[in-house]
Design a protein around this motif. Structure first.
Motif, PDB file in Angstrom:
ATOM      1  N   VAL A 294       0.841  -1.205   0.000  1.00 21.90           N
ATOM      2  CA  VAL A 294       0.000   0.000   0.000  1.00 21.90           C
ATOM      3  C   VAL A 294       0.875   1.254   0.000  1.00 21.90           C
ATOM      4  O   VAL A 294       0.560   2.248  -0.659  1.00 21.90           O
ATOM      5  CB  VAL A 294      -0.970  -0.004   1.197  1.00 21.90           C
ATOM      6  CG1 VAL A 294      -1.740   1.317   1.280  1.00 21.90           C
ATOM      7  CG2 VAL A 294      -1.946  -1.172   1.079  1.00 21.90           C
ATOM      8  N   LYS A 295       1.980   1.206   0.730  1.00 22.79           N
ATOM      9  CA  LYS A 295       2.897   2.343   0.742  1.00 22.79           C
ATOM     10  C   LYS A 295       3.442   2.607  -0.659  1.00 22.79           C
ATOM     11  O   LYS A 295       3.519   3.763  -1.112  1.00 22.79           O
ATOM     12  CB  LYS A 295       4.051   2.076   1.715  1.00 22.79           C
ATOM     13  CG  LYS A 295       5.039   3.231   1.827  1.00 22.79           C
ATOM     14  CD  LYS A 295       6.151   2.896   2.809  1.00 22.79           C
ATOM     15  CE  LYS A 295       7.149   4.044   2.911  1.00 22.79           C
ATOM     16  NZ  LYS A 295       8.263   3.723   3.857  1.00 22.79           N
ATOM     17  N   LYS A 296       3.826   1.554  -1.352  1.00 20.85           N
ATOM     18  CA  LYS A 296       4.334   1.686  -2.723  1.00 20.85           C
ATOM     19  C   LYS A 296       3.261   2.270  -3.635  1.00 20.85           C
ATOM     20  O   LYS A 296       3.539   3.163  -4.455  1.00 20.85           O
ATOM     21  CB  LYS A 296       4.771   0.312  -3.228  1.00 20.85           C
ATOM     22  CG  LYS A 296       5.311   0.304  -4.653  1.00 20.85           C
ATOM     23  CD  LYS A 296       5.709  -1.107  -5.054  1.00 20.85           C
ATOM     24  CE  LYS A 296       6.240  -1.123  -6.498  1.00 20.85           C
ATOM     25  NZ  LYS A 296       6.596  -2.509  -6.918  1.00 20.85           N
ATOM     26  N   PHE A 297       2.035   1.784  -3.483  1.00 17.59           N
ATOM     27  CA  PHE A 297       0.928   2.274  -4.303  1.00 17.59           C
ATOM     28  C   PHE A 297       0.621   3.744  -4.020  1.00 17.59           C
ATOM     29  O   PHE A 297       0.487   4.556  -4.947  1.00 17.59           O
ATOM     30  CB  PHE A 297      -0.314   1.414  -4.055  1.00 17.59           C
ATOM     31  CG  PHE A 297      -1.594   2.022  -4.558  1.00 17.59           C
ATOM     32  CD1 PHE A 297      -1.816   2.163  -5.921  1.00 17.59           C
ATOM     33  CD2 PHE A 297      -2.559   2.464  -3.664  1.00 17.59           C
ATOM     34  CE1 PHE A 297      -2.996   2.745  -6.381  1.00 17.59           C
ATOM     35  CE2 PHE A 297      -3.734   3.034  -4.119  1.00 17.59           C
ATOM     36  CZ  PHE A 297      -3.953   3.170  -5.483  1.00 17.59           C
ATOM     37  N   THR A 407      -7.483  -3.517   8.292  1.00 19.09           N
ATOM     38  CA  THR A 407      -6.260  -2.841   8.718  1.00 19.09           C
ATOM     39  C   THR A 407      -6.274  -1.374   8.293  1.00 19.09           C
ATOM     40  O   THR A 407      -7.121  -0.941   7.518  1.00 19.09           O
ATOM     41  CB  THR A 407      -5.022  -3.516   8.094  1.00 19.09           C
ATOM     42  OG1 THR A 407      -5.109  -3.407   6.656  1.00 19.09           O
ATOM     43  CG2 THR A 407      -4.952  -4.982   8.481  1.00 19.09           C
ATOM     44  N   GLU A 408      -5.293  -0.616   8.798  1.00 16.25           N
ATOM     45  CA  GLU A 408      -5.166   0.784   8.396  1.00 16.25           C
ATOM     46  C   GLU A 408      -4.906   0.887   6.900  1.00 16.25           C
ATOM     47  O   GLU A 408      -5.406   1.790   6.223  1.00 16.25           O
ATOM     48  CB  GLU A 408      -4.021   1.447   9.170  1.00 16.25           C
ATOM     49  CG  GLU A 408      -4.308   1.657  10.645  1.00 16.25           C
ATOM     50  CD  GLU A 408      -3.178   2.401  11.339  1.00 16.25           C
ATOM     51  OE1 GLU A 408      -2.400   3.082  10.639  1.00 16.25           O
ATOM     52  OE2 GLU A 408      -3.066   2.288  12.565  1.00 16.25           O
ATOM     53  N   GLU A 409      -4.100  -0.046   6.394  1.00 16.56           N
ATOM     54  CA  GLU A 409      -3.807  -0.047   4.969  1.00 16.56           C
ATOM     55  C   GLU A 409      -5.065  -0.331   4.156  1.00 16.56           C
ATOM     56  O   GLU A 409      -5.277   0.266   3.092  1.00 16.56           O
ATOM     57  CB  GLU A 409      -2.737  -1.097   4.658  1.00 16.56           C
ATOM     58  CG  GLU A 409      -1.343  -0.731   5.133  1.00 16.56           C
ATOM     59  CD  GLU A 409      -1.238  -0.664   6.652  1.00 16.56           C
ATOM     60  OE1 GLU A 409      -0.563   0.254   7.141  1.00 16.56           O
ATOM     61  OE2 GLU A 409      -1.824  -1.529   7.339  1.00 16.56           O
ATOM     62  N   GLY A 410      -5.895  -1.249   4.665  1.00 17.00           N
ATOM     63  CA  GLY A 410      -7.162  -1.534   3.993  1.00 17.00           C
ATOM     64  C   GLY A 410      -8.065  -0.314   3.979  1.00 17.00           C
ATOM     65  O   GLY A 410      -8.760  -0.042   2.992  1.00 17.00           O
ATOM     66  N   ALA A 411      -8.070   0.432   5.088  1.00 16.09           N
ATOM     67  CA  ALA A 411      -8.874   1.654   5.167  1.00 16.09           C
ATOM     68  C   ALA A 411      -8.369   2.702   4.175  1.00 16.09           C
ATOM     69  O   ALA A 411      -9.170   3.425   3.556  1.00 16.09           O
ATOM     70  CB  ALA A 411      -8.846   2.207   6.586  1.00 16.09           C
ATOM     71  N   GLN A 412      -7.046   2.798   4.018  1.00 16.34           N
ATOM     72  CA  GLN A 412      -6.482   3.730   3.048  1.00 16.34           C
ATOM     73  C   GLN A 412      -6.945   3.392   1.636  1.00 16.34           C
ATOM     74  O   GLN A 412      -7.363   4.266   0.871  1.00 16.34           O
ATOM     75  CB  GLN A 412      -4.948   3.674   3.087  1.00 16.34           C
ATOM     76  CG  GLN A 412      -4.301   4.518   4.160  1.00 16.34           C
ATOM     77  CD  GLN A 412      -2.785   4.503   4.017  1.00 16.34           C
ATOM     78  OE1 GLN A 412      -2.136   3.501   4.264  1.00 16.34           O
ATOM     79  NE2 GLN A 412      -2.227   5.622   3.612  1.00 16.34           N
ATOM     80  N   LEU A 413      -6.876   2.102   1.309  1.00 17.39           N
ATOM     81  CA  LEU A 413      -7.294   1.670  -0.016  1.00 17.39           C
ATOM     82  C   LEU A 413      -8.798   1.836  -0.208  1.00 17.39           C
ATOM     83  O   LEU A 413      -9.266   2.197  -1.294  1.00 17.39           O
ATOM     84  CB  LEU A 413      -6.882   0.210  -0.226  1.00 17.39           C
ATOM     85  CG  LEU A 413      -6.930  -0.342  -1.655  1.00 17.39           C
ATOM     86  CD1 LEU A 413      -6.081   0.503  -2.602  1.00 17.39           C
ATOM     87  CD2 LEU A 413      -6.473  -1.792  -1.675  1.00 17.39           C
ATOM     88  N   ALA A 414      -9.561   1.600   0.864  1.00 12.50           N
ATOM     89  CA  ALA A 414     -11.015   1.747   0.795  1.00 12.50           C
ATOM     90  C   ALA A 414     -11.410   3.192   0.484  1.00 12.50           C
ATOM     91  O   ALA A 414     -12.401   3.444  -0.209  1.00 12.50           O
ATOM     92  CB  ALA A 414     -11.656   1.292   2.103  1.00 12.50           C
TER      93      ALA A 414
END
Length: 429
Positions: A294-297, A407-414
């Motif tokens: 997610v950081k890379k994206f 996760t926090e990363e999932g929330a970012q992507l959401a």
């Protein structure tokens, strides 16, 4: 729900897409309730001969002839017959064994209109039991246990003011407990009062360390049975705590790393996980991989180069055009692909819609004439969006990763539509 049969027994690495599909299948099977004891579950351990299982089921089919209800008897016998036919496809038992669910699946057409369906999977870990059950539900608990992450890591963030206890497992982490010390700050004055104050403070620290150690035992051993522990915090507190061996020996002997952080408590747990990722301590855990992806994206999205895109329709367009390199989707994405095939001329129209819009989309399409022949009679098929995206990824060589929606990363992507991609190159407009 689609049938699932995997024969890739040599591939022991369960990637995020396989795990997503199996989890989805288990959840759907767990929600099914039969009209009688007519849902068959079979667990075959690795070394059990296939012919032995078929023989057992043949005996069960004979016993089923005694069932009084005609409908239940027919359903059970049909399910057993279908299961035996499926088992004959295997020359030998797969390396991890085999799990089969088969039965009359209830539908909205009413009792007696059920369709016999079979769901088969080679699990991610060896089957430990030999099981046959015919019940009003499928027995999925053993398969659910296989999906649980075996490795759980304990996180302890401590200083003289507070301590945070967290756990990291698979694709999630959480702070389980926090404690405040009640220890006074260091005394700045000299004389006997200062020495007396320091003795009292040392006693308070000792009592605090014992409380932290007791909580650590309850959380990390009794509750979660962690495989290792990472200790962090600001200053020398963590080092003194470990040096004096306050921890239970089972934890003391399994300290994976000691990290310097700016915070303790809840914020310290979060900081330890971030630092452990950078230091490679937790590289094997899925949550760390998801953070990196997610950081890379996100970095690509904010770079301004136009190679980071998001939103399900833009991502699908990029995959269909073969320009998507890395594709990320959340595990709770709710889209499906609908194919409307004209029964007259076989022309297919594709629609990608949210699950909530399936019925309205079908109703809307039923009144629209086929663009090729004008007919309005369609055969409709549904496909989970992850299955469709995996097909596209396989055809174009893209990498597809399912990110946990918890996760926090999932929330970012959401927040970006639950789907994103990094492109190989910027397509010509």
């Amino acid at each position: 729900m689609s049938n699932s049969s995997s024969k890739d027994s040599n591939n022991n690495k369960w990637d995020s897409v396989k795990r997503y599909k199996l989890t989805k299948m288990i959840n759907e099977l767990s929600s099914i309730s039969g009209h009688g004891t007519e849902l068959v579950t079979v667990y075959v351990p690795p070394r059990r001969p296939i012919f032995d299982v078929i023989g057992q089921l043949r005996n069960e089919a004979g016993t089923a002839s005694n069932i009084k209800s005609d409908l239940t008897r027919n359903h059970v016998q049909d399910a057993l017959s279908r299961t035996m036919e499926h088992l004959k496809l295997f020359r030998e038992t797969p390396e991890n064994g085999l799990v089969i669910f088969c039965g009359a699946i209830p539908n909205d057409k009413g009792i007696g209109k059920e369709k016999i369906e079979l769901f088969s999977v080679i699990p991610p870990k060896p089957v430990q039991i030999s099981l046959y059950r015919c019940d009003d539900h499928f027995w999925t608990d053993h398969l659910k246990e296989m999906l649980k992450d075996e490795k759980v890591i304990g996180i302890l963030a401590i200083d003289t003011t507070e301590a945070g206890l967290g756990i990291l497992t698979g694709d999630r982490w959480e702070t389980v407990d926090t404690l405040t010390s009640g220890v006074a700050g260091k005394h700045r004055q000299g004389g006997q009062s200062a020495r007396r104050f320091e003795r009292l403070r040392e006693n308070e620290l000792n009592e605090y360390y014992h409380r932290v150690a007791d909580h650590a035992q309850k959380v990390f051993i009794d509750q979660y049975n962690v495989k290792g522990i990472i200790v962090g915090g600001p200053g020398p507190t963590k080092d003194n705590f470990l040096k004096e061996e306050y921890l239970d020996y089972r934890l003391q002997n399994n300290v994976l790393a000691t990290l310097d952080t700016s915070y303790s408590g809840d914020e310290g747990v979060r900081e330890i996980i971030d630092k452990a990722q950078k230091d490679g301590v937790l590289a094997e855990f899925r949550v760390m991989e998801e953070k990196q992806l997610v950081k890379k994206f996100m970095s690509e999205v904010h770079s301004g180069r136009g190679l980071g895109i998001y939103g399900i329709f833009d991502v699908l367009k990029a995959m269909q055009g073969g320009v998507a390199d890395l594709v990320l989707i959340t595990s709770d994405i709710s889209y499906v692909k609908l194919d409307f095939k004209c029964k007259s001329c076989k022309t297919v129209q594709e629609k990608v819609v949210d699950r909530a819009a399936i019925i309205s989309t079908k109703q809307d399409m039923s009144s629209k004439p086929c663009p090729s022949c004008g007919a309005t009679d369609y055969e409709v098929t549904e496909k989970d969006i992850v299955d469709y995206m995996q097909e596209l990824a396989t055809m174009t060589g893209a990498r597809l990763e399912v990110i946990s929606g918890q996760t926090e990363e999932g929330a970012q992507l959401a927040s970006l539509g639950k789907a994103g991609a990094i492109l190989r190159y910027k397509p010509v407009q």
